[in-house]
Design an enzyme around this catalytic site. Structure first.
Site, PDB file in Angstrom:
ATOM      1  CG  ASP A 181      27.514  23.347  30.643  1.00  0.00           C
ATOM      2  OD1 ASP A 181      27.039  24.009  31.570  1.00  0.00           O
ATOM      3  OD2 ASP A 181      27.916  22.171  30.775  1.00  0.00           O
TER       4      ASP A 181
ATOM      5  CG  ASP B 219      38.656  31.073  21.372  1.00  0.00           C
ATOM      6  OD1 ASP B 219      37.769  31.322  20.526  1.00  0.00           O
ATOM      7  OD2 ASP B 219      39.861  30.988  21.073  1.00  0.00           O
TER       8      ASP B 219
ATOM      9  CE1 TYR C 151      29.092  18.684  27.586  1.00  0.00           C
ATOM     10  CE2 TYR C 151      27.072  19.802  28.184  1.00  0.00           C
ATOM     11  CZ  TYR C 151      28.456  19.733  28.186  1.00  0.00           C
ATOM     12  OH  TYR C 151      29.185  20.716  28.805  1.00  0.00           O
TER      13      TYR C 151
ATOM     14  CE  LYS D 121      38.020  27.341  19.312  1.00  0.00           C
ATOM     15  NZ  LYS D 121      39.062  28.406  19.399  1.00  0.00           N
TER      16      LYS D 121
ATOM     17  CG  ASP E 234      27.519  27.821  34.720  1.00  0.00           C
ATOM     18  OD1 ASP E 234      26.289  28.042  34.722  1.00  0.00           O
ATOM     19  OD2 ASP E 234      28.019  26.767  35.152  1.00  0.00           O
TER      20      ASP E 234
END
Ligand code: NAD
Length: 373
Positions: A249, A225, A141, A192, A253
């Site tokens: 992020d 994942d 980001y 990852k 959520d």
């Protein structure tokens, strides 16, 4: 010495919910061995109206001096058309940046009384209590280069850069390991590493930090994942999850929705100032909910539970946080509900009634204060 607390109620339901937090603070000041020096200021749309900016320099200075900042929520249709750089949400981004709040803590706790609000089966989420620690100021980001370039042949190219340094990884890792020690002593680090060099570095640096400083905490690694799948399959396997800005992020959520109710979700963002003192901002996950603002329908518990996180992490008063969280449980167990969490057979109450009933329950439970113990 009283703790200094900066309160920024903000917009929409922010001030309504914060009024109920203030009832809890008053109760603590009168009944527990804790004192607060409270200041209040404007943020978001309310600050745009009064100061022309969503977060003023003067407010920032007061926040920097405070032991903790409590924020309600910002934004609303009234400010939809203000200049992009001074929109209410820009105020929020500025606080996070100026206080260097690099670790975002998002608990996902399933209260027994609200178990039906989860979309997962009861046996999967019963007793769930996990904490996601998300790196908040680095990664894709913020990484450079970034932008959209015109390739000149009718094509464009969008670029963002995922970048982390060892010190960025270590500082958020330390927070996760320290928090795990106060919980079930387990950290799962997610990245990852199989396809991203920044993920490989993340895994190596977390392992090195663990070996050097936190070998008494259990550390596991998981691809992000897989973590997304495991959160739905068997979320109770986790205690603390630490991960980068982008994966955090998404995963925070996802974990939040295991609990099913936005009006119940608190958060904390922590950082270190130059002197090593911890900066801290506590805020509910929800926004300013303009659709219900001013109607007494807001659930104040996310804001109250955010204050409970402040008691635990900024003021080192886990005893008072436990007392407050127990009172929240008791209120829910007795079938008291705001509209957003209403269920058959329960009693619906307004925002301020919820605050009043909670304060009654605080008085009804024996207070086992840390200093009295
Ligand atoms: P929202 O979280 O404000 O509301 C989403 C839905 O949940 C609405 O139907 C709302 O009524 C309900 N809701 C939220 N909190 C509730 C509570 N405590 N009690 C009962 N019901 C609750 O998200 P949104 O509608 O996407 O955004 C509204 C405004 O809030 C926008 O201006 C947005 O930019 C802003 N926002 C601010 C923050 C923040 O301040 N941290 C976060 C998200 C959105």
């Amino acid at each position: 010495m009283p703790y200094s607390l900066m309160i920024l109620p903000g917009d929409g339901i922010g001030p309504e919910a914060m009024s109920e937090v203030k009832k809890v603070i008053s109760w603590l000041q009168e009944n527990a061995d804790i004192e607060f020096d409270i200041q209040e200021d404007l943020v978001g749309g309310a600050a745009i109206d009064a100061y022309g900016v969503p977060f003023s320099d003067e407010t920032l200075e007061k926040c920097k001096k405070a032991d903790a900042v409590l924020l309600g929520a910002v934004g609303g249709p009234k400010w939809d058309n203000v200049d992009y750089n001074i929109r209410p949400e820009a105020g929020l981004l500025r606080i996070r940046k100026e206080l260097d709040l690099f670790a975002n803590l998002r608990p996902a706790i399933v209260f027994d009384a609200l178990i039906e609000a989860s979309t997962l089966k009861e046996e999967v989420v019963r007793g769930l209590d996990i904490l996601i620690v998300r790196e908040l100021t680095g990664g894709v980001y913020f990484g450079e280069p970034r932008g959209i370039e015109d390739l000149g042949n009718g094509q464009r190219r969008g670029v963002n850069t995922q970048v982390y340094t060892t010190s960025e990884i270590e500082r958020v890792g330390r927070i996760a390991f320290d928090l795990a020690k106060k919980r079930s002593n387990r950290v799962c680090s997610c990245e990852k590493a199989n396809v991203m060099e920044s993920g490989k570095l993340w895994r190596e640096d977390m392992s090195a930090l663990h070996a050097a400083e936190f070998s008494d905490v259990e550390l596991s690694h998981m691809y992000a994942d897989n973590c997304a799948m495991q959160l739905l399959r068997n979320p109770s396997q986790f205690d603390v999850i630490v991960t980068d800005n982008l994966f955090g992020d998404i995963l925070s959520d996802e974990a939040a929705m295991l609990t099913g109710s936005l009006g119940m979700l608190p958060s904390a963002s922590l950082g270190m100032s130059g002197t090593g003192i911890c900066n801290a901002l506590y805020e509910p996950v929800h926004g300013s909910a303009p659709d219900i603002a001013g109607q007494g329908k807001a659930n104040p518990l996310a804001s109250i539970l955010s204050f409970s996180m402040a008691l635990r992490y900024s003021f080192n008063r886990g005893d008072l946080a436990d007392h407050l969280e127990q009172a929240v449980q008791n209120v829910l167990n007795s079938g008291i509900r705001t509209a957003d969490i209403m269920a058959d057979g329960c009693k619906q109450v307004s925002t301020s009634e919820m605050g009043d009933i909670l304060v009654e329950r605080l008085s009804a439970q024996p207070l086992q204060s840390q200093s009295a113990a």
